[in-house]
Design a protein around this motif. Structure first.
Motif, short mmCIF file in Angstrom:
data_model
loop_
_atom_site.label_atom_id
_atom_site.label_comp_id
_atom_site.label_asym_id
_atom_site.label_seq_id
_atom_site.Cartn_x
_atom_site.Cartn_y
_atom_site.Cartn_z
N LEU A 602 0.82 -1.22 0.00
CA LEU A 602 0.00 0.00 0.00
C LEU A 602 0.85 1.27 0.00
O LEU A 602 0.30 2.38 0.03
CB LEU A 602 -0.93 0.02 1.23
CG LEU A 602 -2.00 -1.07 1.29
CD1 LEU A 602 -2.73 -1.04 2.63
CD2 LEU A 602 -3.01 -0.90 0.15
N THR A 603 2.17 1.12 -0.03
CA THR A 603 3.06 2.30 0.04
C THR A 603 2.71 3.39 -0.97
O THR A 603 2.64 4.57 -0.61
CB THR A 603 4.53 1.87 -0.09
OG1 THR A 603 4.84 0.95 0.98
CG2 THR A 603 5.47 3.06 0.01
N PRO A 604 2.45 3.05 -2.25
CA PRO A 604 2.17 4.12 -3.22
C PRO A 604 0.93 4.96 -2.87
O PRO A 604 0.87 6.14 -3.23
CB PRO A 604 1.96 3.37 -4.54
CG PRO A 604 2.67 2.06 -4.35
CD PRO A 604 2.52 1.73 -2.91
N THR A 605 -0.03 4.38 -2.18
CA THR A 605 -1.28 5.11 -1.91
C THR A 605 -1.47 5.39 -0.42
O THR A 605 -2.55 5.83 0.00
CB THR A 605 -2.49 4.29 -2.41
OG1 THR A 605 -2.47 2.99 -1.80
CG2 THR A 605 -2.46 4.13 -3.92
N HIS A 606 -0.45 5.17 0.39
CA HIS A 606 -0.67 5.22 1.84
C HIS A 606 -1.07 6.61 2.33
O HIS A 606 -1.83 6.72 3.29
CB HIS A 606 0.58 4.72 2.59
CG HIS A 606 1.68 5.73 2.72
ND1 HIS A 606 2.65 5.91 1.77
CD2 HIS A 606 1.94 6.63 3.71
CE1 HIS A 606 3.48 6.87 2.15
NE2 HIS A 606 3.08 7.33 3.32
N GLN A 607 -0.59 7.67 1.68
CA GLN A 607 -0.93 9.01 2.17
C GLN A 607 -2.41 9.31 2.00
O GLN A 607 -3.05 9.86 2.91
CB GLN A 607 -0.08 10.06 1.45
CG GLN A 607 1.36 10.07 1.95
CD GLN A 607 2.20 11.14 1.27
OE1 GLN A 607 2.31 11.15 0.04
NE2 GLN A 607 2.80 12.02 2.05
N GLN A 608 -2.97 8.90 0.85
CA GLN A 608 -4.41 9.10 0.65
C GLN A 608 -5.22 8.26 1.63
O GLN A 608 -6.23 8.74 2.18
CB GLN A 608 -4.82 8.72 -0.79
CG GLN A 608 -4.15 9.55 -1.87
CD GLN A 608 -2.90 8.89 -2.43
OE1 GLN A 608 -1.94 8.62 -1.70
NE2 GLN A 608 -2.92 8.62 -3.74
N MET A 641 0.67 2.50 9.60
CA MET A 641 1.95 3.11 9.98
C MET A 641 3.01 2.03 10.22
O MET A 641 4.16 2.16 9.78
CB MET A 641 1.75 3.95 11.24
CG MET A 641 3.02 4.60 11.74
SD MET A 641 2.68 5.84 12.99
CE MET A 641 1.98 4.83 14.28
N ARG A 642 2.64 0.99 10.89
CA ARG A 642 3.60 -0.07 11.20
C ARG A 642 4.28 -0.61 9.96
O ARG A 642 5.50 -0.72 9.89
CB ARG A 642 2.88 -1.20 11.95
CG ARG A 642 3.72 -2.44 12.17
CD ARG A 642 2.95 -3.44 13.00
NE ARG A 642 3.67 -4.68 13.18
CZ ARG A 642 3.42 -5.56 14.14
NH1 ARG A 642 2.47 -5.30 15.02
NH2 ARG A 642 4.10 -6.68 14.26
N PHE A 643 3.46 -0.94 8.94
CA PHE A 643 4.04 -1.60 7.77
C PHE A 643 4.71 -0.62 6.81
O PHE A 643 5.75 -0.93 6.23
CB PHE A 643 2.96 -2.42 7.06
CG PHE A 643 2.47 -3.56 7.89
CD1 PHE A 643 3.35 -4.55 8.31
CD2 PHE A 643 1.15 -3.65 8.27
CE1 PHE A 643 2.92 -5.60 9.09
CE2 PHE A 643 0.70 -4.70 9.06
CZ PHE A 643 1.59 -5.69 9.48
N ASN A 648 9.78 1.78 4.82
CA ASN A 648 10.36 3.07 4.38
C ASN A 648 10.34 4.04 5.56
O ASN A 648 9.40 4.81 5.74
CB ASN A 648 9.54 3.61 3.21
CG ASN A 648 10.14 4.88 2.63
OD1 ASN A 648 11.14 5.39 3.14
ND2 ASN A 648 9.52 5.40 1.58
N PRO A 649 11.39 4.02 6.41
CA PRO A 649 11.41 4.86 7.62
C PRO A 649 11.24 6.35 7.35
O PRO A 649 10.79 7.08 8.24
CB PRO A 649 12.79 4.56 8.23
CG PRO A 649 13.14 3.20 7.71
CD PRO A 649 12.57 3.13 6.32
#
Length: 986
Positions: A602-608, A641-643, A648-649
């Motif tokens: 989900l990294t590419p869309t995590h902010q949304q 947040m955990r994953f 990607n810290p």
């Protein structure tokens, strides 16, 4: 005290509620408050809402603060209340006071659970003396109170203490109970009916409840002696009540509330079911069960009770049949093919079909439809009129089939039901638009007859070998699952999704992956039940485990996870008001499960995703209303947040920026339902900083150390976790600003004195001794040990002795320069010479064999260092305790596998597979709502020791001459046992 009424009124207004509750909370510990509150509740001059609010507040005090040991209630007030509560119940006997009386009855039950019989010795005598031969309104109040006390026995494990209490109750209450049972039954059977018929009937229902209470653990001799009075066919009171149906108590055909006679019959069938489970030999003395079976047939056979008001009776009577079949004692009653056919035709099939009421519920109250549809098919021991709330008619009818299948009648039941299923499908195919109900019943019957064993959490775990579930799915169900919206009746689509949910374990991973996109499509449905069932099924499929491992990984759902999350979150967001947004926790749980499964993909869309979650949180925080929804949304934020940060810290600052605003609002507005979650996620975020503490966290620390922060029990675990994260990263700053003093004050004043929170106090102390350098700790350590010893003297418990002993061993075991065993022992000796040898002999050594596996490595290392590194331990009186301590250490090595396995070896999935609340009773009164996603793998505090056996061998080899002398004096069997465990002993 004169302000109490106005404060209670203010607590009813949203704008003033919080402040009023805080003021009431402060007043509660003042002498005289509780008796004054009770008098206010009883005074009819006060308005009813204020009196009811007072009753609720009193109940909450009994529930949450009765045994509070930090801000304790005055003992005189508690004594006064115990003497006044039962008379208060009598004073509230009028029908207008029913709601207030219920709160007082609950208060009595809560206090009795803690204080009866030791501190409330005359409780039962008070109740017995209040019973009246004529005033049945008074009897109802007394029996409600009695039942609220006795019903606790139903869920309790058999212990000597429990049976002492039960026997005490029987010695005082049994005779008047039986007398009243006979007298009220006699009144109800008289013609013409007495003028107070409904009051006597309500009394009889409560007496049936108490009969169940009295027999739920063992069969009392007085009830056993009177068996025929109750159970004899035709003449027994229970059998007479099954035929009892006075016209004056009958409701209207469209009533939804069970009539009094229906409630009584339901209770009698529950008692009969209990007897089959616990006392079959007693029942076999007469044809009682045959009489009950005949009673079921006469009451509910061939759909004789179609009304909603009779649902509880029909469900319970069918469950009685299921229990009788499963017991195996009544094979002669159920074994013939004709009987099974009659059961299916007369009892099962009429109760499987959907009724108009359920159709209306499907449209108008979909969440209630779902709740009932998902409730367990067969209720447990629940007492008259309560277990039946857990299952619908169709579930109880299905349970009869499952009982037949699981009790040796599989072939007959499958054949007979198969005919009905075939008829239903043929009828549907002749006119699908008109005859959809026939297919709905057919699918439900197939599900029932195919299920051999199932659990709420995992669905069907074993199927009827004579039914091909996968073929039925392919031939008849899949077509409805993939049909476009509107082309088949929505209930058939729900049936298809439910079929998938029920039999998910019977499908392969590939088959499940092929249908997941169809479920995602159903998430976009306009029908509430359809999209909710789709969300429930996706969640349960993604939670399937094979062994300890989850079946689905992030790679499996990578392609459609973003679309799936978008669909679920869109449904939640579209609901509107805070209450509507939060009502459907199934959707939020599905979102949480997708995040937990998709992880870094989900990294590419995590902010949304994060922005949308924060937006939803902002809406529901205006009026928290659903504890389950709250748990899942915070779990979702924590897991995301955990994953993402794990992979990607550099994304951590973005999470902090998005969450600090909402969290500050929650803390400032004192939204107490959310504060425990907030502290846990703040701790999780701070723990992700490998060095230092950002300024935003530091500015929060003074607030965290205020007494008000620690008043809510549910906040304490998160606060402890957060302070430990501060100590690990910022101990030097906390020492220089004096904040370490405030941390220790919390431990000494708030946590250690509390029997509820002392474990959290020791956990925080472990953080203090680990991260505060010993020279700076020295000035506080003696006072700290004195606080721990004072609690040991004033209110010692088994748990506290263990925690105290474990803390001493932990402090000796950890690898901190300057903090050896003598740091601890010399401090204790400063308090009182030779005190250490008493503590070691009386507390620490006896606790070592009781150490749970997770603590044994720390205990072994602590004992090893104490025995081999301490100069005090090898001289004077302490040396006399050396052999006993060494023997205790040797016994730990009997199971060396628990010493070498480090608790820090846990994988990065720590806590994640535990995120399942299917069987959790969530609620805002819960002491602690743990966020599984925020859990990290436990750290091994003695990781510097690889194998305690090697460590002990090396430590003994390096030991002083005194150590070697003491070792040589130890019994040979102890040294031999250590050698056998792999320890080199000199």
């Amino acid at each position: 005290m004169s302000d109490i009424a106005s404060l209670l009124q203010a607590s009813l207004q949203p704008a003033s509620r919080k402040q009023a509750e805080q003021q009431l909370h402060a007043l509660t510990t003042q002498p005289g408050f509780l008796p004054h509150l009770l008098r206010l509740i009883l005074d009819p001059a006060n308005d009813r809402p204020t009196r009811l609010a007072g009753g609720i507040y009193l109940k909450n005090v009994a529930k949450l603060r009765w045994e509070e040991d930090v801000a304790a209630l005055p003992e005189q007030d508690k004594t006064s209340l115990r003497s006044e509560l039962v008379p208060a119940m009598i004073a509230l006997s009028g029908p207008a006071d029913k709601a207030i009386r219920a709160q007082i009855a609950e208060s009595v039950a809560l206090i009795a659970e803690l204080d009866f019989p030791v501190k409330w010795t005359d409780l039962i005598d008070q109740l017995v003396m209040s019973l009246s031969p004529t005033e049945y309104s008074v009897n109802i109040g007394v029996l409600e109170t009695a039942h609220s006390i006795f019903r606790q026995w139903r869920a309790q494990v058999r212990t000597d203490e429990l049976f002492t209490e039960i026997n005490l109750v029987f010695s005082r209450f049994m005779t008047p109970f039986l007398q009243l049972f006979r007298a009220s039954a006699s009144l109800l059977f008289t013609t013409p009916a007495p003028p107070n018929l409904s009051l006597v009937a309500r009394t009889q229902i409560l007496l049936a409840e108490i009969f169940y209470d009295f027999t739920c653990q063992d069969l009392p001799p007085d009830i056993e002696d009177a068996h025929d009075e109750f159970f004899a066919p035709t003449t027994g009171m229970f059998h007479q009540f099954l035929a009892w149906d006075p016209a004056e108590l009958r409701g209207e055909p469209d009533d939804t509330t069970p009539s009094l006679s229906t409630q009584l019959k339901t209770g009698i069938f529950e008692i009969a079911e209990l007897y089959i489970k616990l006392y079959p030999d007693q029942l076999s003395k007469s044809p009682a069960v045959e009489g009950f079976v005949q009673g079921v047939w006469q009451l509910v056979g061939s759909g004789k009770l179609p009304g909603v008001a009779d649902d509880s009776l029909v469900s319970q009577s069918l469950r009685f049949i299921s229990t009788a079949i499963r017991s195996g004692y009544y094979k002669s009653l159920f074994s013939s093919r004709d009987t099974i056919s009659s059961l299916v035709q007369g009892v099962v099939v009429p109760n499987v079909g959907l009724r108009e009421h359920e159709m209306e519920q499907f449209e108008d109250d979909p969440l209630e439809f779902i709740r009932l549809d998902l409730s367990p098919g067969s209720g447990g021991v629940g007492g008259a009129g309560s277990a039946t709330d857990a299952s619908t008619r169709r579930q109880s009818a299905a349970d009869v089939l499952q009982a037949l299948v699981g009790s040796g009648y599989q072939t007959e039941a499958t054949e007979i039901v198969g005919t009905w299923i075939g008829t239903g499908l043929t009828e549907y195919n002749s006119n699908p638009a008109q005859n959809w109900r026939a297919k709905d019943s057919a699918v439900y019957l197939l599900t029932a007859v195919a299920t051999e064993a199932s659990t709420t959490q995992h669905g069907v775990t074993s199927t009827n070998a004579q039914v091909d579930v996968v073929k039925f799915f392919s031939d008849h169900v899949y077509q409805d699952l993939q049909a476009p919206a509107g082309s088949v009746h929505p209930i058939l689509q729900v049936d298809a999704i439910r079929f998938l949910l029920t039999f998910r374990n019977q499908l392969t991973k590939e088959q499940l992956l092929s249908v997941l996109p169809l479920l995602v499509r159903h998430l976009g449905s306009d029908n509430y039940v359809t999209y909710t069932y789709a969300a429930i099924t996706i969640d349960r499929i993604l939670f399937i485990k094979k062994g300890a491992q989850l079946l689905f990984s992030q790679a499996d759902i990578h392609d459609f996870a973003p679309d799936l999350l978008n669909a679920v979150l869109s449904k939640i967001e579209a609901a509107g008001s805070p209450e509507k947004v939060a009502e459907n926790d199934h959707l939020m749980k599905c979102a949480m499960r997708v995040i937990v499964t998709a992880r870094q993909t989900l990294t590419p869309t995590h902010q949304q995703i994060l922005q949308r979650l924060v937006g939803i949180l902002g809406i529901i925080s205006k009026n928290p209303s659903n504890p389950n929804f709250d748990q899942y949304i915070f779990e979702s934020i924590s897991a995301l947040m955990r994953f993402i940060v794990q992979g990607n810290p550099s994304t951590l600052p973005a999470f902090e920026e998005a969450l600090f605003g909402p969290f500050t609002f929650i803390l400032q507005q004192d939204i107490d339902q959310y504060i425990p979650y907030t502290f846990q996620i703040l701790a999780q975020m701070l723990s992700m900083h490998t060095t230092g503490v950002p300024a935003a966290y530091r500015s929060l620390l003074p607030f965290l150390l205020t007494p008000a922060c620690w008043q809510q029990k549910g906040s304490i675990p998160g606060l402890v976790k957060l302070l430990k994260a501060f100590l690990a990263r910022d101990a030097a700053e906390m020492i220089s600003t004096g904040q370490i003093t405030a941390v220790l004050a919390v431990v000494q004043q708030r946590l250690i004195p509390s029997k509820i929170n002392d474990a959290w106090g020791f956990e925080l102390l472990e953080g203090v001794v680990t991260y505060v350098p010993p020279p700076q700790l020295k000035q506080y350590f003696k006072v700290l040990i004195m606080t721990l010893l004072t609690r040991m003297q004033t209110s010692k418990t088994d748990k506290y002795v263990y925690l105290f002993s474990q803390f001493l061993l932990f402090t000796m075991a950890i690898n901190v320069d300057g903090l050896g065993p003598d740091y601890v022992i010399s401090t204790i000796e400063e308090i009182q010479p030779q005190l250490w040898s008493q503590i070691l002999g009386n507390f620490v050594v006896p606790q070592v064999p009781k150490m749970p596996h997770k603590d044994r490595k720390v205990a072994a290392v602590g004992l090893t260092r104490m025995l081999t590194e301490s100069s005090i331990m090898t001289t004077g009186p302490s040396a006399q305790t050396w052999p006993a301590a060494f023997t205790a250490l040797a016994r730990l090595f009997n199971e060396p596998q628990y010493l070498t396995k480090s608790s820090g070896d846990a994988d990065t999935n720590a806590g994640i597979t535990e995120i399942d609340y299917e069987e959790q009773t969530a609620g805002y009164q819960a002491a602690y709502s743990r966020l599984a996603s925020s859990e990290s793998a436990p750290v091994d505090p003695v990781a510097y020791v690889r194998d305690p056996r090697e460590f002990l061998s090396a430590s003994l080899a390096k030991g002083s001459p005194q150590v070697k002398t003491l070792l040589a004096a130890c019994p040979a069997d102890v040294r031999n046992a250590l050698a056998a465990a792999g320890v080199v002993v000199g």
